[in-house]
Design an enzyme around this catalytic site. Structure first.
Site, PDB file in Angstrom:
ATOM      1  N   LYS A   2       0.833  -1.217   0.000  1.00 20.16           N
ATOM      2  CA  LYS A   2       0.000   0.000   0.000  1.00 20.16           C
ATOM      3  C   LYS A   2       0.863   1.260   0.000  1.00 20.16           C
ATOM      4  CE  LYS A   2      -2.695  -0.665   3.689  1.00 20.16           C
ATOM      5  NZ  LYS A   2      -3.841  -0.538   4.624  1.00 20.16           N
ATOM      6  N   LYS A  51       2.677   2.076   2.577  1.00 17.64           N
ATOM      7  CA  LYS A  51       2.629   2.596   3.954  1.00 17.64           C
ATOM      8  C   LYS A  51       3.653   1.835   4.796  1.00 17.64           C
ATOM      9  CE  LYS A  51      -1.468   4.181   5.777  1.00 17.64           C
ATOM     10  NZ  LYS A  51      -2.840   4.131   6.323  1.00 17.64           N
TER      11      LYS A  51
HETATM   12  N1  C2G Z   1     -10.121   6.718   9.948  1.00 13.70           N
HETATM   13  C1  C2G Z   1     -11.051   7.631  10.430  1.00 13.70           C
HETATM   14  N2  C2G Z   1     -10.614   8.821  10.922  1.00 13.70           N
HETATM   15  C2  C2G Z   1      -9.277   9.112  10.942  1.00 13.70           C
HETATM   16  C3  C2G Z   1      -8.343   8.182  10.472  1.00 13.70           C
HETATM   17  C4  C2G Z   1      -8.782   6.973   9.974  1.00 13.70           C
HETATM   18  O1  C2G Z   1     -12.270   7.373  10.407  1.00 13.70           O
HETATM   19  N3  C2G Z   1      -8.884  10.327  11.441  1.00 13.70           N
HETATM   20  C5  C2G Z   1     -10.620   5.449   9.410  1.00 13.70           C
HETATM   21  C6  C2G Z   1     -10.261   5.259   7.940  1.00 13.70           C
HETATM   22  O2  C2G Z   1     -11.219   5.912   7.102  1.00 13.70           O
HETATM   23  C7  C2G Z   1     -10.317   3.734   7.794  1.00 13.70           C
HETATM   24  C8  C2G Z   1      -9.876   3.247   9.188  1.00 13.70           C
HETATM   25  O3  C2G Z   1     -10.004   4.372  10.084  1.00 13.70           O
HETATM   26  O4  C2G Z   1     -11.656   3.310   7.547  1.00 13.70           O
HETATM   27  C9  C2G Z   1      -8.449   2.752   9.196  1.00 13.70           C
HETATM   28  O5  C2G Z   1      -7.640   3.794   8.700  1.00 13.70           O
HETATM   29  P1  C2G Z   1      -6.152   3.393   8.183  1.00 13.70           P
HETATM   30  O6  C2G Z   1      -5.495   2.589   9.220  1.00 13.70           O
HETATM   31  O7  C2G Z   1      -5.505   4.631   7.659  1.00 13.70           O
HETATM   32  O8  C2G Z   1      -6.523   2.410   6.990  1.00 13.70           O
HETATM   33  P2  C2G Z   1      -6.076   2.530   5.457  1.00 13.70           P
HETATM   34  O9  C2G Z   1      -4.623   2.703   5.361  1.00 13.70           O
HETATM   35  O10 C2G Z   1      -6.998   3.502   4.851  1.00 13.70           O
HETATM   36  O11 C2G Z   1      -6.340   1.035   4.932  1.00 13.70           O
HETATM   37  O12 C2G Z   1      -8.260  -2.327   2.222  1.00 13.70           O
HETATM   38  C10 C2G Z   1      -8.461  -1.087   2.878  1.00 13.70           C
HETATM   39  C11 C2G Z   1      -7.195  -0.568   3.489  1.00 13.70           C
HETATM   40  O13 C2G Z   1      -6.531  -1.546   4.255  1.00 13.70           O
HETATM   41  C12 C2G Z   1      -7.508   0.658   4.344  1.00 13.70           C
END
Ligand code: C2G
Length: 129
Positions: free
Chosen positions: A44, A46
């Site tokens: 990803k 990340k």
């Molecule tokens: N999230 C949120 N508010 C934030 C940060 C994150 O609501 N301030 C939510 C994101 O929208 C997501 C979840 O928390 O639904 C997890 O965020 P991340 O760990 O950043 O996930 P991401 O890297 O977006 O991975 O297959 C999908 C991916 O694995 C998603």
């Protein structure tokens, strides 16, 4: 039992994540979190501060989370929904539309993200100290 699934890295767990998980759990009776493995995070583009095992441990401590499974690929969602008899797929609205193909199998709900907090901001604050 109404089963909900959500996906993510959940690095440096913060109130934005926890608000998302609380609301996700409230969409049903059982919440599965598919947690991005360290290898999948690399795919990803990340790099999590904490390892998969550390992030899994913290998620499993939350009352809103019933099961944590590994997220290894983008493609596994269709199989996960079938395998775990999922009724609702949910993600933050930064993903709006990206997973609509799952509507053939279950409800798809995008929820507002929590503004003003992110794992990146936290990591930047840590390194700036
Ligand atoms: N999230 C949120 N508010 C934030 C940060 C994150 O609501 N301030 C939510 C994101 O929208 C997501 C979840 O928390 O639904 C997890 O965020 P991340 O760990 O950043 O996930 P991401 O890297 O977006 O991975 O297959 C999908 C991916 O694995 C998603």
């Amino acid at each position: 039992m109404r089963r909900v699934i959500t996906y993510g890295t959940f690095d440096t767990l913060h109130h934005g994540h926890i608000r998302l998980l609380r609301r996700a759990r409230a969409l049903g009776d059982y919440l599965i979190v598919a947690l991005s493995t360290d290898d999948f995070n690399a795919e990803k583009g990340k790099r999590a501060f904490f390892s998969y095992e550390e992030r899994k441990h913290d998620l499993e401590a939350l009352r809103y989370v019933d099961l944590v499974i590994p997220e290894r690929t983008w493609e596994q969602k269709v199989d996960d929904v079938a395998l775990y008899h999922v009724d609702v797929f949910t993600m933050g609205d930064d993903w709006t539309g990206k997973f609509d193909f799952l509507k053939a199998q279950c409800d798809v709900v995008y929820m507002p993200r929590t503004s003003g907090i992110s794992s990146t901001q936290i990591r930047d604050m840590i390194t700036a100290i």
